[in-house]
Design a protein around this motif. Structure first.
Motif, short mmCIF file in Angstrom:
data_model
loop_
_atom_site.label_atom_id
_atom_site.label_comp_id
_atom_site.label_asym_id
_atom_site.label_seq_id
_atom_site.Cartn_x
_atom_site.Cartn_y
_atom_site.Cartn_z
N GLN A 4 0.83 -1.09 -0.09
CA GLN A 4 -0.22 -0.15 0.22
C GLN A 4 0.81 1.10 0.03
N PHE A 5 2.25 0.70 0.34
CA PHE A 5 3.26 2.25 0.10
C PHE A 5 4.00 2.57 -1.19
N ILE A 6 4.37 3.30 -1.20
CA ILE A 6 5.34 4.19 -2.44
C ILE A 6 6.42 3.00 -2.60
N GLN A 7 7.20 2.49 -3.08
CA GLN A 7 8.20 2.13 -3.84
C GLN A 7 8.59 2.65 -4.63
N PHE A 8 10.18 2.16 -3.21
CA PHE A 8 11.41 3.69 -4.17
C PHE A 8 12.07 2.95 -5.67
N VAL A 159 1.22 7.19 6.55
CA VAL A 159 0.68 8.05 5.86
C VAL A 159 0.42 7.36 4.64
N PRO A 160 -0.04 7.80 3.64
CA PRO A 160 -0.65 7.16 2.41
C PRO A 160 0.75 7.46 1.85
N TRP A 161 1.46 8.66 1.95
CA TRP A 161 2.64 9.00 1.12
C TRP A 161 4.13 8.40 1.16
N ALA A 162 4.14 7.23 2.18
CA ALA A 162 5.35 6.87 3.19
C ALA A 162 5.60 5.98 1.72
N VAL A 163 7.44 6.22 2.13
CA VAL A 163 8.14 5.69 0.71
C VAL A 163 9.28 4.41 1.50
N ILE A 164 9.48 3.54 1.07
CA ILE A 164 9.90 2.21 0.81
C ILE A 164 10.95 3.28 0.69
N LEU A 170 16.32 -2.26 6.97
CA LEU A 170 15.13 -2.61 7.58
C LEU A 170 13.14 -2.74 6.72
N ALA A 171 13.51 -2.00 5.51
CA ALA A 171 12.14 -2.41 4.53
C ALA A 171 10.94 -1.47 4.90
N LEU A 172 11.49 -0.40 5.78
CA LEU A 172 10.22 0.11 6.67
C LEU A 172 9.78 1.25 5.43
N PRO A 173 8.79 1.61 5.77
CA PRO A 173 7.71 3.14 5.47
C PRO A 173 7.89 4.21 5.81
N ARG A 174 8.60 5.26 5.21
CA ARG A 174 8.96 6.08 5.82
C ARG A 174 8.42 7.13 5.33
N HIS A 175 8.50 8.21 6.22
CA HIS A 175 8.09 9.76 5.57
C HIS A 175 9.41 9.60 4.55
N PRO A 176 8.89 11.36 3.76
CA PRO A 176 10.21 11.16 2.62
C PRO A 176 10.37 12.57 2.83
N SER A 177 11.21 12.60 4.12
CA SER A 177 11.52 13.66 4.91
C SER A 177 12.00 14.51 3.70
N GLN A 178 13.17 13.93 3.21
CA GLN A 178 13.84 14.70 2.22
C GLN A 178 12.72 16.22 1.39
N LEU A 179 12.05 15.26 0.93
CA LEU A 179 11.10 16.71 0.09
C LEU A 179 10.32 17.37 0.98
N TYR A 180 9.79 16.34 2.52
CA TYR A 180 9.22 17.80 3.35
C TYR A 180 10.54 19.25 3.59
N GLU A 181 11.86 18.41 3.06
CA GLU A 181 12.44 19.82 3.40
C GLU A 181 12.57 20.65 2.54
N PHE A 182 12.78 20.11 1.01
CA PHE A 182 12.50 20.82 -0.12
C PHE A 182 11.46 21.79 0.03
N ALA A 183 10.44 21.82 0.48
CA ALA A 183 9.15 21.92 0.45
C ALA A 183 9.64 23.42 1.40
N LEU A 184 9.54 22.73 2.49
CA LEU A 184 9.96 24.11 3.84
C LEU A 184 11.53 24.85 3.86
N ARG A 225 12.38 13.48 10.37
CA ARG A 225 13.27 12.99 9.99
C ARG A 225 13.74 11.72 10.97
N GLU A 226 14.76 10.67 10.25
CA GLU A 226 15.46 9.69 10.90
C GLU A 226 16.74 10.56 11.94
N PRO A 227 17.33 10.52 13.23
CA PRO A 227 18.43 10.92 12.69
C PRO A 227 19.97 9.68 12.62
#
Length: 273
Positions: A4-8, A159-164, A170-184, A225-227
């Motif tokens: 159900q998540f986005i496969q990068f 979240v629906p836009w989570a990316v693997i 660990l192949a976990l669905p994660r926030h695409p925090s890079q895109l959050y940073e790009f936007a803000l 963002r993952e530390p």
């Protein structure tokens, strides 16, 4: 579960190579950011009624480029890999192994601005105001490069836009925090500073607004963002990025106050002559 998540997709970080020379997506993004910043800076210089010249813009961007590279590397090693540096001091010079810090790069750029201001007899805060709107362009493109490289990803989420990401062990669905940073840090911060620069303003307002804006945005994004694996959380949910961003916000407030006071004092002195 993960369907159900986005496969990068797996993207080769190297666009193409000619012999030993390789063109990478990450470097291309920064090159695009640099060209865009140069274009905007030249446009501003052309409309500055002689206050700035294109030659000064070229010199300033060269100083800034050196500041970003040297400060970013030194900052990364000191802030994030200090124990490794103690064990292997030559690691500081192994830039090809990767590792750059925004906060270190910022200190490098501030140093470059100071040296340029002394050389050209310009006010330090005035040079900072000229540079401030240019920085989010490079920041934004750099975050796009991080996303393409599938690095510096976010924390686990549903979240629906989570990316693997393909290189996540660990192949976990994660926030695409890079895109959050790009936007803000890229789009929104540039828009704020562009709006400020188009209006009458006090000395240091753009510089201070950049420091406050980036600091606040970075602290907010650190919650997604993952530390870094070798650092983790400093305590509770506090990360190294948050701690390093707090002084930026305080410095930004101080710069705005100082710039306002300097301009008010100059106006009073001018009125009394």
């Amino acid at each position: 579960m993960t369907s159900q998540f986005i496969q990068f997709p797996e993207i080769d970080p190297i666009i193409f190579s000619i012999g030993p020379v390789a063109v990478r997506w990450y470097g291309l993004m920064y090159l695009i950011g640099f060209i865009a910043a140069l274009y905007i800076a030249n446009r501003v210089a052309d409309n500055s009624k002689g206050e700035w010249t294109r030659e000064q813009v070229s010199d300033l961007l060269f100083y800034g480029f050196l500041g970003v590279i040297l400060g970013g590397r030194v900052g990364y090693v000191l802030f994030y890999q200090f124990e490794y540096l103690l064990a292997e001091p030559l690691y500081l010079f192994k830039i090809w192994e990767g590792g750059m810090s925004f906060h270190g790069g910022l200190l490098g750029v501030i140093t470059a601005i100071y040296l340029f201001a002394r050389k050209t007899n310009k006010q330090f805060l005035a040079v900072g105001d000229f540079v401030a709107p240019l920085v989010p362009i490079g920041l934004g493109m750099g975050r796009i490069g991080n996303f393409i490289n599938a690095e510096l990803w976010g924390r686990e989420t549903d979240v629906p836009w989570a990316v693997i990401f393909p290189n996540d062990p660990l192949a976990l669905p994660r926030h695409p925090s890079q895109l959050y940073e790009f936007a803000l840090e890229g789009v929104v911060l540039f828009a704020i500073l562009y709006w400020i620069m188009r209006k009458p303003r006090t000395l240091g307002l753009a510089s201070g607004a950049f420091l406050i804006g980036y600091g606040v945005f970075r602290i907010f994004i650190e919650f997604f963002r993952e530390p870094d694996a070798h650092l983790g959380f400093i305590f509770a949910h506090i990360t190294q990025g948050m701690i390093l961003s707090v002084p930026m916000v305080l410095a930004g407030i101080a710069i705005i106050v100082i710039g306002h006071n300097l301009q008010a004092r100059a106006a009073i002195n001018g009125a009394t002559k």
